[in-house]
Design a protein around this motif. Structure first.
Motif, short mmCIF file in Angstrom:
data_model
loop_
_atom_site.label_atom_id
_atom_site.label_comp_id
_atom_site.label_asym_id
_atom_site.label_seq_id
_atom_site.Cartn_x
_atom_site.Cartn_y
_atom_site.Cartn_z
N HIS A 44 1.14 -17.01 59.26
CA HIS A 44 0.38 -17.56 58.12
C HIS A 44 -0.90 -18.24 58.60
CE1 HIS A 44 2.89 -16.69 54.70
NE2 HIS A 44 3.98 -17.21 55.28
N ALA A 45 -0.79 -19.05 59.68
CA ALA A 45 -1.96 -19.79 60.17
C ALA A 45 -3.05 -18.84 60.65
CB ALA A 45 -1.54 -20.74 61.30
N ILE A 46 -2.67 -17.79 61.37
CA ILE A 46 -3.67 -16.84 61.87
C ILE A 46 -4.35 -16.12 60.72
CG2 ILE A 46 -3.93 -14.67 63.15
CD1 ILE A 46 -1.84 -15.66 65.11
N GLU A 47 -3.58 -15.74 59.69
CA GLU A 47 -4.19 -15.06 58.54
C GLU A 47 -5.15 -15.98 57.79
OE1 GLU A 47 -1.24 -13.27 56.07
OE2 GLU A 47 -0.86 -11.62 57.48
N GLU A 48 -5.00 -17.30 57.97
CA GLU A 48 -5.93 -18.27 57.37
C GLU A 48 -7.00 -18.71 58.37
OE1 GLU A 48 -3.40 -21.38 56.07
OE2 GLU A 48 -2.41 -20.17 54.52
N ASP A 49 -7.12 -17.97 59.51
CA ASP A 49 -8.10 -18.25 60.56
C ASP A 49 -7.90 -19.63 61.17
OD1 ASP A 49 -9.82 -15.83 60.64
OD2 ASP A 49 -10.13 -16.35 58.53
N ASP A 50 -6.65 -20.09 61.21
CA ASP A 50 -6.31 -21.33 61.87
C ASP A 50 -5.57 -20.98 63.16
OD1 ASP A 50 -5.52 -23.78 62.76
OD2 ASP A 50 -4.13 -24.21 61.11
N PHE A 51 -6.28 -21.04 64.29
CA PHE A 51 -5.70 -20.63 65.57
C PHE A 51 -5.21 -21.83 66.38
CE2 PHE A 51 -8.87 -17.50 64.31
CZ PHE A 51 -8.12 -16.34 64.30
N SER A 52 -5.24 -23.02 65.78
CA SER A 52 -4.83 -24.23 66.50
C SER A 52 -3.33 -24.24 66.79
CB SER A 52 -5.21 -25.47 65.69
OG SER A 52 -4.53 -25.49 64.44
N ARG A 53 -2.53 -23.52 66.00
CA ARG A 53 -1.08 -23.52 66.18
C ARG A 53 -0.62 -22.52 67.23
NH1 ARG A 53 2.37 -24.37 60.82
NH2 ARG A 53 3.80 -24.81 62.53
N CYS A 54 -1.57 -21.77 67.80
CA CYS A 54 -1.20 -20.75 68.79
C CYS A 54 -0.92 -21.36 70.17
CB CYS A 54 -2.31 -19.70 68.90
SG CYS A 54 -2.53 -18.72 67.40
N GLY A 55 -1.36 -22.57 70.40
CA GLY A 55 -1.12 -23.20 71.69
C GLY A 55 -2.23 -22.98 72.70
N GLY A 56 -3.41 -22.54 72.24
CA GLY A 56 -4.53 -22.35 73.16
C GLY A 56 -5.14 -20.96 73.04
N GLU A 57 -6.27 -20.79 73.72
CA GLU A 57 -7.04 -19.55 73.66
C GLU A 57 -6.23 -18.35 74.16
OE1 GLU A 57 -10.35 -17.74 72.30
OE2 GLU A 57 -10.26 -19.91 72.49
N VAL A 58 -5.45 -18.58 75.23
CA VAL A 58 -4.66 -17.48 75.81
C VAL A 58 -3.68 -16.94 74.79
CG1 VAL A 58 -3.00 -16.87 77.60
CG2 VAL A 58 -4.89 -18.41 78.13
#
Length: 274
Positions: A44-58
């Motif tokens: 859900h977060a990625i589809e809303e362009d929120d990448f903060s929950r991914c745990g980092g750029e990697v």
């Protein structure tokens, strides 16, 4: 130059692109999560362009590639869109299925704990053997050291005082169990951590009690690493569900879920009590 940047920003965002492709493929978020093992809140977060929950750029890159494949998009094109819209330079090395592009080479300084463990096991076996043979030593050392009969001696027992051949019913020498020896080789006054990756891949970070980095990088399926310190070892597991963890000779039952980032610390003693 400004026209190129403007056109990149005017195109659909990465999150919108993935969401629309999922809808076009008639897939639900739950179905995508089940297929990719990326948790529902992160999808859900990625589809809303929120990448903060991914745990980092990697991990953001890894999740984007995984989701792109699941909904039928070209992962390379989606990553290029992500780089353009977030001002991120593309990686200069070839990418592996999960996070290989961002792999940080571990520092060359790593203690050889395998050799130390083998030495401890050999010491334990040697001590057990010495104790056994010393406890069964006869009163006539010549009978054991020599082991030969004097001329005319046919009994094999008259000169030595003892029968050197084992008799039926004598207990056989006890041998240490390999697993018990391995546990005995773990230092009781230190913290020892063994990581084994099974069923996937995981980014791992390890620091000692002084904050010194012992390891940082990606472990592949089947890889194993061991670490020890006098006081404390701190871990960051990028994909906790794929990591099998032994601390101070004991297996940790519930490390985490697939795709979950876990931060753990261990000290000497029983890890369950700590």
């Amino acid at each position: 130059m400004s026209n190129g940047n403007s056109s990149a920003k005017d195109r659909p965002s990465v999150g919108r692109l993935l969401q629309q492709a999922r809808i076009d493929a008639k897939l639900t978020v739950d179905e995508v999560s089940s297929t990719t093992r990326v948790r529902v809140p992160i999808v859900h977060a990625i589809e809303e362009d929120d990448f903060s929950r991914c745990g980092g750029e990697v991990y953001a890159r890894g999740h984007i590639r995984t989701l792109a494949r699941a909904v039928g998009l070209d992962p390379t094109e989606v990553i290029e869109r992500y780089n353009e819209q977030h001002g991120v330079s593309p990686p200069t090395t070839p990418t592996a299925p999960i996070f290989e592009a961002e792999r940080i080479r571990p520092e060359p300084r790593r203690p050889n704990w395998t050799a130390a463990m083998v030495a401890a096991i050999v010491a334990v076996i040697g001590f057990v053997g010495f104790t056994f043979f010393n406890g069964n030593d006869s009163g006539d050392p010549g009978a054991v050291a020599d082991g030969s009969q004097t001329p005319g001696d046919t009994s094999g027992t008259e000169q030595g005082g003892e029968d050197l051949e084992p008799t039926p019913g004598d207990p056989s020498p006890t041998r240490p169990d390999p697993e018990e020896s391995a546990v005995a080789g773990v230092p009781a006054d230190k913290v020892t951590v063994k990581l084994t990756v099974q069923g996937g891949e995981s980014w791992i970070s390890v620091h000692d009690s002084n904050g010194q980095q012992l390891f940082q990088g990606v472990l592949q399926d089947g890889d194993s690493e061991s670490f020890t310190d006098d006081e404390q070892i701190d871990l960051v597991l990028g994909n906790a569900g794929a990591v099998q963890l032994h601390v101070n000779g004991q297996e940790i039952e519930d490390v985490g879920e697939m795709g979950q980032v876990q931060r753990l610390s261990y000290t000497p003693g029983n890890p369950e009590e700590g």
